[in-house]
Design a protein around this motif. Structure first.
Motif, PDB file in Angstrom:
ATOM      1  N   LEU A 180       0.809  -1.220   0.000  1.00 49.33           N
ATOM      2  CA  LEU A 180       0.000   0.000   0.000  1.00 49.33           C
ATOM      3  C   LEU A 180       0.845   1.274   0.000  1.00 49.33           C
ATOM      4  CD1 LEU A 180      -2.817  -1.036   2.521  1.00 49.33           C
ATOM      5  CD2 LEU A 180      -2.904  -1.014   0.025  1.00 49.33           C
ATOM      6  N   TRP A 181       2.153   1.132  -0.160  1.00 45.78           N
ATOM      7  CA  TRP A 181       3.032   2.303  -0.183  1.00 45.78           C
ATOM      8  C   TRP A 181       3.056   2.888  -1.595  1.00 45.78           C
ATOM      9  CZ3 TRP A 181       7.943   0.184   2.757  1.00 45.78           C
ATOM     10  CH2 TRP A 181       7.568  -0.185   4.049  1.00 45.78           C
ATOM     11  N   PRO A 182       3.400   4.160  -1.731  1.00 50.60           N
ATOM     12  CA  PRO A 182       3.452   4.775  -3.068  1.00 50.60           C
ATOM     13  C   PRO A 182       4.476   4.059  -3.971  1.00 50.60           C
ATOM     14  CG  PRO A 182       3.882   6.406  -1.334  1.00 50.60           C
ATOM     15  CD  PRO A 182       3.766   5.087  -0.681  1.00 50.60           C
ATOM     16  N   LYS A 183       4.046   3.757  -5.172  1.00 53.50           N
ATOM     17  CA  LYS A 183       4.920   3.058  -6.119  1.00 53.50           C
ATOM     18  C   LYS A 183       5.977   4.023  -6.657  1.00 53.50           C
ATOM     19  CE  LYS A 183       2.514  -0.676  -5.767  1.00 53.50           C
ATOM     20  NZ  LYS A 183       2.877  -1.354  -4.533  1.00 53.50           N
ATOM     21  N   HIS A 203      13.709 -12.940   4.691  1.00 51.66           N
ATOM     22  CA  HIS A 203      14.190 -12.088   3.600  1.00 51.66           C
ATOM     23  C   HIS A 203      13.050 -11.157   3.206  1.00 51.66           C
ATOM     24  CE1 HIS A 203      16.080 -11.843  -0.701  1.00 51.66           C
ATOM     25  NE2 HIS A 203      15.980 -10.669  -0.111  1.00 51.66           N
ATOM     26  N   VAL A 204      13.246  -9.851   3.377  1.00 52.60           N
ATOM     27  CA  VAL A 204      12.229  -8.881   2.970  1.00 52.60           C
ATOM     28  C   VAL A 204      12.843  -7.904   1.975  1.00 52.60           C
ATOM     29  CG1 VAL A 204      10.850  -9.014   5.081  1.00 52.60           C
ATOM     30  CG2 VAL A 204      12.690  -7.345   4.935  1.00 52.60           C
ATOM     31  N   SER A 205      12.004  -7.419   1.095  1.00 58.74           N
ATOM     32  CA  SER A 205      12.426  -6.444   0.104  1.00 58.74           C
ATOM     33  C   SER A 205      11.304  -5.424  -0.069  1.00 58.74           C
ATOM     34  CB  SER A 205      12.718  -7.158  -1.213  1.00 58.74           C
ATOM     35  OG  SER A 205      13.250  -6.257  -2.143  1.00 58.74           O
ATOM     36  N   PHE A 206      11.636  -4.147   0.092  1.00 59.73           N
ATOM     37  CA  PHE A 206      10.649  -3.073  -0.018  1.00 59.73           C
ATOM     38  C   PHE A 206      11.035  -2.153  -1.173  1.00 59.73           C
ATOM     39  CE2 PHE A 206      10.968  -4.143   4.519  1.00 59.73           C
ATOM     40  CZ  PHE A 206       9.673  -4.524   4.774  1.00 59.73           C
ATOM     41  N   THR A 207      10.024  -1.683  -1.895  1.00 57.61           N
ATOM     42  CA  THR A 207      10.232  -0.715  -2.967  1.00 57.61           C
ATOM     43  C   THR A 207       9.124   0.321  -2.882  1.00 57.61           C
ATOM     44  OG1 THR A 207      11.146  -2.444  -4.382  1.00 57.61           O
ATOM     45  CG2 THR A 207      10.482  -0.401  -5.453  1.00 57.61           C
ATOM     46  N   CYS A 208       9.514   1.583  -2.947  1.00 59.76           N
ATOM     47  CA  CYS A 208       8.505   2.646  -2.950  1.00 59.76           C
ATOM     48  C   CYS A 208       9.102   3.898  -3.587  1.00 59.76           C
ATOM     49  CB  CYS A 208       7.997   2.943  -1.534  1.00 59.76           C
ATOM     50  SG  CYS A 208       9.205   3.653  -0.424  1.00 59.76           S
ATOM     51  N   SER A 209       8.266   4.900  -3.757  1.00 52.69           N
ATOM     52  CA  SER A 209       8.756   6.167  -4.298  1.00 52.69           C
ATOM     53  C   SER A 209       9.578   6.878  -3.233  1.00 52.69           C
ATOM     54  CB  SER A 209       7.592   7.046  -4.748  1.00 52.69           C
ATOM     55  OG  SER A 209       6.844   7.442  -3.615  1.00 52.69           O
ATOM     56  N   LYS A 210      10.288   7.921  -3.645  1.00 51.11           N
ATOM     57  CA  LYS A 210      11.024   8.726  -2.671  1.00 51.11           C
ATOM     58  C   LYS A 210      10.029   9.355  -1.705  1.00 51.11           C
ATOM     59  CE  LYS A 210      15.139  10.385  -5.056  1.00 51.11           C
ATOM     60  NZ  LYS A 210      15.772  11.613  -5.540  1.00 51.11           N
ATOM     61  N   VAL A 211      10.418   9.430  -0.451  1.00 46.53           N
ATOM     62  CA  VAL A 211       9.577  10.050   0.567  1.00 46.53           C
ATOM     63  C   VAL A 211      10.283  11.325   1.002  1.00 46.53           C
ATOM     64  CG1 VAL A 211       8.550   9.787   2.846  1.00 46.53           C
ATOM     65  CG2 VAL A 211       8.717   7.811   1.327  1.00 46.53           C
ATOM     66  N   GLY A 212       9.663  12.464   0.707  1.00 49.20           N
ATOM     67  CA  GLY A 212      10.299  13.735   1.011  1.00 49.20           C
ATOM     68  C   GLY A 212      10.209  14.132   2.467  1.00 49.20           C
ATOM     69  N   SER A 213       9.057  13.865   3.073  1.00 51.55           N
ATOM     70  CA  SER A 213       8.855  14.278   4.461  1.00 51.55           C
ATOM     71  C   SER A 213       7.734  13.452   5.078  1.00 51.55           C
ATOM     72  CB  SER A 213       8.494  15.758   4.520  1.00 51.55           C
ATOM     73  OG  SER A 213       7.202  15.958   3.974  1.00 51.55           O
ATOM     74  N   LEU A 214       7.464  13.726   6.350  1.00 50.56           N
ATOM     75  CA  LEU A 214       6.378  13.019   7.033  1.00 50.56           C
ATOM     76  C   LEU A 214       5.013  13.356   6.441  1.00 50.56           C
ATOM     77  CD1 LEU A 214       7.463  13.049  10.768  1.00 50.56           C
ATOM     78  CD2 LEU A 214       7.154  11.085   9.285  1.00 50.56           C
ATOM     79  N   ASN A 273       0.122  10.866   4.127  1.00 52.33           N
ATOM     80  CA  ASN A 273      -0.847  10.784   3.034  1.00 52.33           C
ATOM     81  C   ASN A 273      -0.937   9.382   2.432  1.00 52.33           C
ATOM     82  OD1 ASN A 273      -1.518  13.484   3.284  1.00 52.33           O
ATOM     83  ND2 ASN A 273       0.021  14.149   1.802  1.00 52.33           N
ATOM     84  N   CYS A 274      -0.170   8.452   2.937  1.00 47.06           N
ATOM     85  CA  CYS A 274      -0.136   7.082   2.418  1.00 47.06           C
ATOM     86  C   CYS A 274      -1.274   6.255   3.012  1.00 47.06           C
ATOM     87  CB  CYS A 274       1.217   6.465   2.783  1.00 47.06           C
ATOM     88  SG  CYS A 274       1.371   4.738   2.370  1.00 47.06           S
ATOM     89  N   LYS A 275      -1.734   5.242   2.250  1.00 47.13           N
ATOM     90  CA  LYS A 275      -2.790   4.347   2.744  1.00 47.13           C
ATOM     91  C   LYS A 275      -2.323   3.520   3.933  1.00 47.13           C
ATOM     92  CE  LYS A 275      -4.974   3.924  -1.766  1.00 47.13           C
ATOM     93  NZ  LYS A 275      -4.814   3.230  -3.038  1.00 47.13           N
ATOM     94  N   ASP A 276      -1.027   3.208   3.981  1.00 45.55           N
ATOM     95  CA  ASP A 276      -0.439   2.481   5.113  1.00 45.55           C
ATOM     96  C   ASP A 276       0.581   3.400   5.783  1.00 45.55           C
ATOM     97  OD1 ASP A 276       0.603   0.654   6.927  1.00 45.55           O
ATOM     98  OD2 ASP A 276       1.792  -0.414   5.432  1.00 45.55           O
ATOM     99  N   ALA A 277       0.084   4.467   6.385  1.00 45.66           N
ATOM    100  CA  ALA A 277       0.961   5.475   6.986  1.00 45.66           C
ATOM    101  C   ALA A 277       1.839   4.893   8.093  1.00 45.66           C
ATOM    102  CB  ALA A 277       0.132   6.644   7.521  1.00 45.66           C
ATOM    103  N   GLU A 278       1.293   3.991   8.879  1.00 49.60           N
ATOM    104  CA  GLU A 278       2.068   3.409   9.992  1.00 49.60           C
ATOM    105  C   GLU A 278       3.261   2.597   9.477  1.00 49.60           C
ATOM    106  OE1 GLU A 278       3.121   3.404  13.730  1.00 49.60           O
ATOM    107  OE2 GLU A 278       1.295   4.409  13.067  1.00 49.60           O
ATOM    108  N   GLY A 279       3.020   1.781   8.453  1.00 49.50           N
ATOM    109  CA  GLY A 279       4.097   0.978   7.872  1.00 49.50           C
ATOM    110  C   GLY A 279       5.152   1.830   7.198  1.00 49.50           C
ATOM    111  N   CYS A 291       7.356   3.584   9.701  1.00 53.76           N
ATOM    112  CA  CYS A 291       8.371   2.647  10.197  1.00 53.76           C
ATOM    113  C   CYS A 291       9.565   2.614   9.232  1.00 53.76           C
ATOM    114  CB  CYS A 291       7.728   1.272  10.344  1.00 53.76           C
ATOM    115  SG  CYS A 291       8.837  -0.046  10.780  1.00 53.76           S
ATOM    116  N   PHE A 292       9.278   2.491   7.938  1.00 49.99           N
ATOM    117  CA  PHE A 292      10.304   2.481   6.896  1.00 49.99           C
ATOM    118  C   PHE A 292      11.072   3.800   6.893  1.00 49.99           C
ATOM    119  CE2 PHE A 292      11.442   3.539   2.479  1.00 49.99           C
ATOM    120  CZ  PHE A 292      12.184   2.429   2.105  1.00 49.99           C
ATOM    121  N   TYR A 293      10.347   4.910   6.932  1.00 50.82           N
ATOM    122  CA  TYR A 293      10.932   6.252   6.863  1.00 50.82           C
ATOM    123  C   TYR A 293      11.938   6.472   7.998  1.00 50.82           C
ATOM    124  CZ  TYR A 293      11.015  11.391   6.995  1.00 50.82           C
ATOM    125  OH  TYR A 293      11.405  12.710   7.024  1.00 50.82           O
ATOM    126  N   TYR A 294      11.535   6.149   9.220  1.00 51.18           N
ATOM    127  CA  TYR A 294      12.426   6.351  10.362  1.00 51.18           C
ATOM    128  C   TYR A 294      13.610   5.393  10.344  1.00 51.18           C
ATOM    129  CZ  TYR A 294       9.353   9.759  12.553  1.00 51.18           C
ATOM    130  OH  TYR A 294       8.616  10.885  12.834  1.00 51.18           O
TER     131      TYR A 294
END
Length: 147
Positions: free
Chosen positions: A77-80, A97-108, A113-119, A122-125
């Motif tokens: 549910l993260w931005p592609k 083994h986990v692998s995450f891919t998303c767009s650049k995140v500029g700020s909080l 504004n993400c559908k899975d803001a909590e997840g 976690c990634f952002y921090y």
């Protein structure tokens, strides 16, 4: 990989006016830290550094990953990735083994504004903590400014 091995790779980048600009680093199970920072802004050149870190650094890295609880997250549910850029985080931790891919995140604001803001939070921090650690290690080991 054996059940106690640890590998982590992070990449953030985009292709734009100055070509392919990116930051990438990885920690290998044997303690090798590989770092690359490529920017063609003002004809800058690529910075590539490699160093071996002590087992205690890898243990601290594992503690940071454990505390973040990122291994429980899902990026569906993260931005592609888009024209702004992409981020990738890959972690092999024991048998997981986990692998995450998303767009650049500029700020909080982007995170909230993400559908899975909590997840995504976690990634952002976690990414902020990882960058801070890597920049500290690189600037301590080499006489360069990594940013």
């Amino acid at each position: 990989m054996s059940s106690n091995e640890f590998y982590l790779r992070y990449y953030v980048g985009h292709k734009g006016k100055f070509g392919h600009e990116f930051l990438e680093f990885e920690f290998r199970p044997d303690g090798k830290l590989r770092y690359a920072n490529n920017s063609n802004y003002k004809n800058d050149t690529m910075i590539r550094k490699e160093a071996y870190v002590h087992k205690s650094v890898l243990e601290e890295l594992q503690r940071i990953v454990d505390d973040s609880e990122i291994m429980k997250e899902d990026d569906s549910l993260w931005p592609k990735p888009d024209r702004v850029g992409r981020q990738e985080l890959e972690i092999v931790y024991g048998d997981e083994h986990v692998s995450f891919t998303c767009s650049k995140v500029g700020s909080l604001v982007d995170v909230n504004n993400c559908k899975d803001a909590e997840g995504l939070r976690c990634f952002y921090y976690l990414v902020q903590d990882l960058k801070c650690l890597v920049f500290s290690l690189i600037s301590l080991h080499f006489k360069i400014k990594p940013i």
